[in-house]
Design a protein around this motif. Structure first.
Motif, short mmCIF file in Angstrom:
data_model
loop_
_atom_site.label_atom_id
_atom_site.label_comp_id
_atom_site.label_asym_id
_atom_site.label_seq_id
_atom_site.Cartn_x
_atom_site.Cartn_y
_atom_site.Cartn_z
N THR A 370 30.27 78.88 84.82
CA THR A 370 30.70 78.11 84.53
C THR A 370 31.46 77.55 82.40
O THR A 370 30.50 77.96 81.87
CB THR A 370 30.84 77.02 85.33
N LYS A 371 32.50 76.73 82.67
CA LYS A 371 32.42 76.23 81.27
C LYS A 371 31.70 75.92 80.78
O LYS A 371 31.23 76.39 80.11
CB LYS A 371 34.28 75.10 81.31
N ALA A 372 30.40 75.37 81.35
CA ALA A 372 28.82 74.80 80.58
C ALA A 372 27.63 76.02 80.68
O ALA A 372 26.60 75.82 79.86
CB ALA A 372 28.13 73.60 81.37
N GLY A 373 28.51 77.19 81.16
CA GLY A 373 27.48 77.97 80.43
C GLY A 373 26.66 78.17 82.40
O GLY A 373 25.83 79.45 82.54
N TYR A 374 26.57 77.52 83.42
CA TYR A 374 25.86 78.34 84.71
C TYR A 374 26.39 79.24 85.36
O TYR A 374 27.77 79.32 85.52
CB TYR A 374 25.61 76.46 85.18
N ARG A 375 25.90 79.93 85.87
CA ARG A 375 25.76 81.03 86.91
C ARG A 375 26.15 80.37 87.81
O ARG A 375 25.09 79.78 88.56
CB ARG A 375 25.08 82.24 86.57
N VAL A 376 26.98 80.93 88.86
CA VAL A 376 27.36 81.15 90.60
C VAL A 376 27.33 81.95 91.11
O VAL A 376 28.71 82.65 90.22
CB VAL A 376 28.72 80.12 90.42
N VAL A 377 27.30 82.41 92.14
CA VAL A 377 27.14 83.53 92.73
C VAL A 377 27.91 82.73 94.35
O VAL A 377 27.30 81.97 95.06
CB VAL A 377 25.38 84.13 93.04
N ALA A 378 28.60 83.21 94.38
CA ALA A 378 29.45 82.89 95.28
C ALA A 378 30.70 83.58 95.89
O ALA A 378 30.90 84.80 96.18
CB ALA A 378 30.80 81.69 95.01
N SER A 379 30.74 83.41 97.94
CA SER A 379 31.21 83.60 98.55
C SER A 379 32.81 82.69 98.75
O SER A 379 32.67 81.80 99.28
CB SER A 379 31.05 84.08 99.80
N LEU A 380 34.43 83.06 98.91
CA LEU A 380 35.38 82.39 99.40
C LEU A 380 35.85 83.46 100.59
O LEU A 380 36.16 84.29 100.25
CB LEU A 380 36.09 82.28 98.00
N ALA A 381 36.14 82.39 101.72
CA ALA A 381 36.68 82.83 102.84
C ALA A 381 37.50 83.26 102.56
O ALA A 381 38.75 83.11 102.00
CB ALA A 381 36.94 81.83 103.91
N ASP A 403 42.06 76.67 91.95
CA ASP A 403 41.05 75.45 92.24
C ASP A 403 39.96 75.89 92.65
O ASP A 403 39.30 74.81 92.05
CB ASP A 403 42.55 75.01 93.49
N VAL A 404 39.69 77.15 93.06
CA VAL A 404 38.00 76.54 92.71
C VAL A 404 37.20 76.96 91.59
O VAL A 404 36.21 75.98 91.75
CB VAL A 404 38.04 78.06 94.08
N VAL A 405 37.53 78.13 91.15
CA VAL A 405 36.38 77.73 89.61
C VAL A 405 36.56 76.38 89.15
O VAL A 405 36.20 76.02 88.15
CB VAL A 405 37.05 78.81 88.51
N GLY A 406 37.96 75.43 88.57
CA GLY A 406 38.00 74.68 88.10
C GLY A 406 37.14 73.45 89.60
O GLY A 406 37.07 72.75 87.81
N LEU A 407 37.00 73.66 90.35
CA LEU A 407 35.86 72.61 90.98
C LEU A 407 34.65 72.86 90.83
O LEU A 407 33.90 72.53 90.44
CB LEU A 407 36.05 73.02 92.35
N LEU A 408 34.52 74.25 90.16
CA LEU A 408 32.97 74.59 90.42
C LEU A 408 32.45 73.91 89.05
O LEU A 408 31.50 73.84 88.52
CB LEU A 408 32.79 76.13 90.25
N ASP A 409 33.51 74.37 87.99
CA ASP A 409 33.19 73.76 86.59
C ASP A 409 32.46 72.25 86.62
O ASP A 409 31.51 71.55 85.47
CB ASP A 409 34.47 73.67 85.76
N LYS A 410 33.05 71.72 87.98
CA LYS A 410 32.43 70.18 87.61
C LYS A 410 31.48 69.56 88.72
O LYS A 410 31.47 68.65 88.34
CB LYS A 410 34.33 69.57 88.55
N LEU A 411 31.61 70.20 89.38
CA LEU A 411 30.28 70.41 90.24
C LEU A 411 28.99 71.23 89.92
O LEU A 411 27.96 71.29 90.24
CB LEU A 411 30.83 70.62 91.82
#
Length: 455
Positions: A370-381, A403-411
């Motif tokens: 993410t923009k803040a430097g946090y790692r996310v391992v995700a699956s997208l349907a 849309d997804v990565v923009g949402l992850l940056d916020k969450l």
């Protein structure tokens, strides 16, 4: 005396360790080691959000699903008697209210909690040495309880039950041998069907939910943690499809799909005895997504988030420099995984025909920092064969990626490592189910519908 001392526990233990160590060294000498090769410049291997079509999407609802289970010994006169308590929690986050609160210099914690609405599918299942009145075995008791749990839960008053959602998927079950009758001492083959019915061999009662074969995981002489865990994972996937179909079946709420994102803890796949569900789920997601495209000019966002496991460990490894420092993987970078990368780096298999989770997954994995430097391992349907083809990894195979990565940056934040805030709330509700059986969706949908009618 010397021989006696030699075989004593004190003298034997070092010898045992020596023998074990010799065997260990032999095995270690045969293990194939992955060559790490040269250090990867991940800035050249990844995508940036700027490489994607820009997104201005602002969701109104986030819906997250997580689960938990626990075991408890019961006193019924039989040793090891056990029951399992399984909870699948769904939390709805009202983002419109969150954004309104964020305008204030100080956010009232009570008002912030009101932006989260939880509910739980809560159930008890029997394990070792526990039989219900009227049933002849632990297995028949568990099978009956599973069928009844699914039949009691629904989202809206006028939509189908969780059992009816499951039975809709069952109708799409791939063909093949159904298996043996679950009743003891009956060797008859039987076909899965809808509702309650009878075995043609022994006349015993059967249930549509027997097709999940979760009763086969039951341990008759010990703890049943594996069974409870697989019940929980199966219910999570069924709850996701139940939510989607329920919103579809309420015409006045169908347009909310344009403003929603769904999260589920774990990868988008179905394992163990219920793995056949993956194919009907793919078919159902394709059907529903196409309807949303046709009527709303939008697509579904369904994300699985992994908190632990080999993919999380691998992402951590490639983000670590040889000096031991983090940030080898640039912030706001997207890495789309394909089958070759997974085989060569994460899940070893040198069979040229091997496809990771080919029959059990309904989504595609990717890494995002993410923009803040946090790692996310995700699956997208995914919603068609092109998107599901893991031999390639193009942005177009990952629906609404911008849309997804923009949402992850916020969450994603440091508060919830390897997770997102909606799933943290769902996990807390699953672990401490304060709203068991409480229906929240009617009130939420009605509230949003009166506040703002989607265009």
């Amino acid at each position: 005396m010397a021989d006696s001392n030699f075989i004593s526990g004190q003298s034997y233990e070092p010898l045992r360790r020596l023998i074990s160590d010799t065997r260990l060294q032999e095995i270690l000498g045969q293990i194939r080691i992955r060559s790490t090769g040269e250090t990867v410049d991940w800035s050249e291997q990844t995508l940036s959000p700027t490489d994607l079509e820009s997104s201005t999407w602002q969701p109104k609802l986030l819906i997250a699903i997580d689960g938990d289970y626990s075991k408890s010994i019961v006193e019924n006169g039989y040793p090891g008697a056990e029951i399992g308590y399984v909870t699948v929690s769904t939390v709805v986050i009202l983002l419109d209210k969150v954004r309104e609160l964020e305008k204030s210099a100080f956010i009232d914690p009570k008002k912030f909690r009101e932006t989260e609405r939880p509910t739980s599918v809560d159930s008890i299942f029997v394990g070792c040495n526990v039989v219900l009145d009227g049933e002849d075995s632990v297995k028949s008791s568990m099978r009956k309880m599973l069928y009844q749990v699914l039949g009691k839960f629904r989202i809206f008053d006028n939509t189908e039950t969780l059992l009816e959602t499951f039975e809709a998927l069952l109708k799409e079950k791939p063909g093949g041998r159904a298996g043996k009758c679950p009743h003891d001492n009956c060797e008859a083959d039987y076909e899965f069907s809808i509702g309650e019915y009878q075995c043609k061999g022994c006349g015993g009662k059967l249930y549509s939910t027997d097709s999940l074969r979760l009763h086969e995981l039951q341990n008759p002489s010990g703890t049943n943690g594996e069974m409870y865990g697989q019940i929980m994972e199966t219910l999570k996937k069924l709850q996701l499809i139940h939510l989607l179909r329920s919103f579809e079946q309420e015409p006045k709420y169908f347009s909310f799909f344009r403003d929603m994102a769904f999260f589920i803890e774990g990868t988008l796949a179905v394992f163990s005895t219920a793995s056949w569900l993956a194919k009907p789920i793919r078919t159902e997601l394709e059907r529903l997504n196409q309807k949303i495209k046709d009527e709303l000019n939008s697509e579904l966002i369904i994300l699985g988030i992994e908190r632990t496991g080999n993919f999380v460990k691998h992402f951590s490894d490639i983000d670590t420099k040889k000096t031991g420092e983090d940030d080898n993987f640039p912030a706001q970078s997207i890495f789309l995984l394909n089958n070759d990368y997974i085989k060569n780096n994460i899940v070893f298999n040198d069979n040229p025909n091997f496809v990771y989770l080919e029959d059990t997954a309904f989504g595609r994995k990717f890494f995002y920092k993410t923009k803040a430097g946090y790692r996310v391992v995700a699956s997208l349907a995914t919603y068609n064969n092109y998107q599901s083809n893991t031999q390639t990894s193009f942005p177009a195979q990952f629906p609404r990626l911008a849309d997804v990565v923009g949402l992850l940056d916020k969450l994603v934040s440091s508060r919830y490592e390897n997770s997102v805030t909606p799933l943290a709330a769902a996990h807390a509700e699953a672990a401490i189910p304060l709203n068991l059986g409480k229906s929240i969706f009617e009130d939420i949908a009605r509230q949003i519908n009166t506040q703002s009618t989607p265009s």
